[in-house]
Design a protein around this motif. Structure first.
Motif, PDB file in Angstrom:
ATOM      1  N   ASP A  49       0.829  -1.210   0.000  1.00 43.68           N
ATOM      2  CA  ASP A  49       0.000   0.000   0.000  1.00 43.68           C
ATOM      3  C   ASP A  49       0.859   1.254   0.000  1.00 43.68           C
ATOM      4  O   ASP A  49       1.989   1.265   0.501  1.00 43.68           O
ATOM      5  N   TYR A  50       0.293   2.318  -0.548  1.00 42.51           N
ATOM      6  CA  TYR A  50       0.989   3.608  -0.595  1.00 42.51           C
ATOM      7  C   TYR A  50       1.330   4.086   0.817  1.00 42.51           C
ATOM      8  O   TYR A  50       0.562   3.896   1.762  1.00 42.51           O
ATOM      9  N   SER A  51       2.489   4.728   0.943  1.00 43.40           N
ATOM     10  CA  SER A  51       2.919   5.261   2.231  1.00 43.40           C
ATOM     11  C   SER A  51       3.358   6.714   2.083  1.00 43.40           C
ATOM     12  O   SER A  51       4.090   7.056   1.139  1.00 43.40           O
ATOM     13  N   LEU A  52       2.937   7.549   3.016  1.00 44.91           N
ATOM     14  CA  LEU A  52       3.367   8.948   3.021  1.00 44.91           C
ATOM     15  C   LEU A  52       4.871   9.056   3.252  1.00 44.91           C
ATOM     16  O   LEU A  52       5.486  10.083   2.913  1.00 44.91           O
ATOM     17  N   ASP A  53       5.470   8.013   3.802  1.00 42.67           N
ATOM     18  CA  ASP A  53       6.909   8.018   4.060  1.00 42.67           C
ATOM     19  C   ASP A  53       7.719   8.027   2.767  1.00 42.67           C
ATOM     20  O   ASP A  53       8.894   8.413   2.773  1.00 42.67           O
ATOM     21  N   TRP A  54       7.117   7.607   1.654  1.00 46.54           N
ATOM     22  CA  TRP A  54       7.854   7.567   0.399  1.00 46.54           C
ATOM     23  C   TRP A  54       8.266   8.962  -0.054  1.00 46.54           C
ATOM     24  O   TRP A  54       9.387   9.163  -0.520  1.00 46.54           O
ATOM     25  N   SER A 106      11.039  10.064   2.197  1.00 46.25           N
ATOM     26  CA  SER A 106      12.276   9.365   1.858  1.00 46.25           C
ATOM     27  C   SER A 106      12.934   9.988   0.630  1.00 46.25           C
ATOM     28  O   SER A 106      14.170  10.137   0.584  1.00 46.25           O
ATOM     29  N   THR A 143       6.014   5.208  -6.661  1.00 42.65           N
ATOM     30  CA  THR A 143       5.991   5.777  -5.309  1.00 42.65           C
ATOM     31  C   THR A 143       5.734   7.281  -5.321  1.00 42.65           C
ATOM     32  O   THR A 143       5.497   7.869  -4.268  1.00 42.65           O
ATOM     33  N   LYS A 177      -0.572   1.656  -4.991  1.00 42.69           N
ATOM     34  CA  LYS A 177       0.271   0.574  -4.470  1.00 42.69           C
ATOM     35  C   LYS A 177       1.535   0.470  -5.321  1.00 42.69           C
ATOM     36  O   LYS A 177       1.505   0.706  -6.530  1.00 42.69           O
ATOM     37  N   PRO A 226       8.151  -0.794  -2.636  1.00 41.33           N
ATOM     38  CA  PRO A 226       8.666   0.298  -1.795  1.00 41.33           C
ATOM     39  C   PRO A 226      10.096   0.702  -2.164  1.00 41.33           C
ATOM     40  O   PRO A 226      11.012   0.668  -1.339  1.00 41.33           O
TER      41      PRO A 226
END
Length: 233
Positions: free
Chosen positions: A7-12, A15, A42, A48, A51
């Protein structure tokens, strides 16, 4: 290499920002760096993806970038050279647990730069297509959980199809915007001509006490308002 679509992450995005700062800070030839862009899955909100942060580095001179190979190796990257694409410099970080990869191009390699950017932007602007891409990647990850090459081959036709669609849309919009600017310019000139005419010969529906300079002030205000309201936001 394991293929894991998550799943998509705001952390990408965080990063990407952190890695871009490290690169800018570490580069010996700061003037050679033109731009660092977040590309790939990302970079598309809510999509999705594997990562792995895809970054595009645009430089003034690709030969100067080659002189900084040791800088990227110090940052943890494998400097892979063109790696199958003439004019590109490919770097990857993390080994089998890859976290980042860089696709570097000289600023005038516009075809390669543009196809990455329009593909990203098309997915952001077309949710239905993004969901189709997401579904395909999820299916391929299930079929080839340990084979990144077959995974990439499986999505290649879809990517090429969307790249073509995105590029065509990009150029169509460019032409539409050019025509709009031309129409605005024509209307602006017509209104300016009318205002100049009335400045010298008067408005039949306004009091005659307005001086020449008063008309100039009125014209400037009207033209500025037209200019602001018609300009694309």
């Amino acid at each position: 290499m394991k293929v894991n679509v998550v799943d998509y992450s705001l952390d990408w995005e965080k990063s990407f920002d952190q890695e871009a700062k490290k690169i800018r800070k570490s580069a010996r030839h700061q003037e050679n760096l033109v731009s660092i862009l977040h590309i790939g899955s990302t970079s598309v909100p809510a999509l999705k993806a594997k990562p792995i942060i895809d970054m595009m580095l645009i430089v003034e001179d690709i030969a100067v970038l080659d002189q900084e190979r040791d800088v990227f190796e110090t940052l943890g990257y494998e400097y892979m050279g063109e790696y199958g694409l003439p004019g590109r410099r490919y770097m990857r970080k993390g080994g089998d647990e890859r976290t980042h990869q860089i696709h570097a191009y000289q600023y005038d390699n516009s075809n390669e730069i543009l196809r990455h950017v329009v593909f990203r932007d098309y997915l952001i602007q077309h949710e239905k297509t993004a969901r189709e891409y997401e579904k395909l990647k999820t299916q391929l990850a299930s079929l080839y959980p340990d084979d990144i090459e077959d995974y990439n081959k499986g999505k290649n036709d879809f990517v090429k199809k969307i790249e073509k669609r995105a590029l065509m849309e990009y150029w169509k919009k460019k032409e539409e915007n050019r025509r709009k600017r031309k129409r605005r310019g024509t209307i602006f000139k017509m209104l300016l001509g009318l205002l100049m005419f009335f400045m010298f010969f008067g408005f039949p529906f306004l009091p005659t006490r307005h001086s020449y300079y008063g008309w100039v002030e009125v014209a400037e205000k009207i033209l500025w308002k037209i200019h602001i309201n018609s300009w694309p936001m």
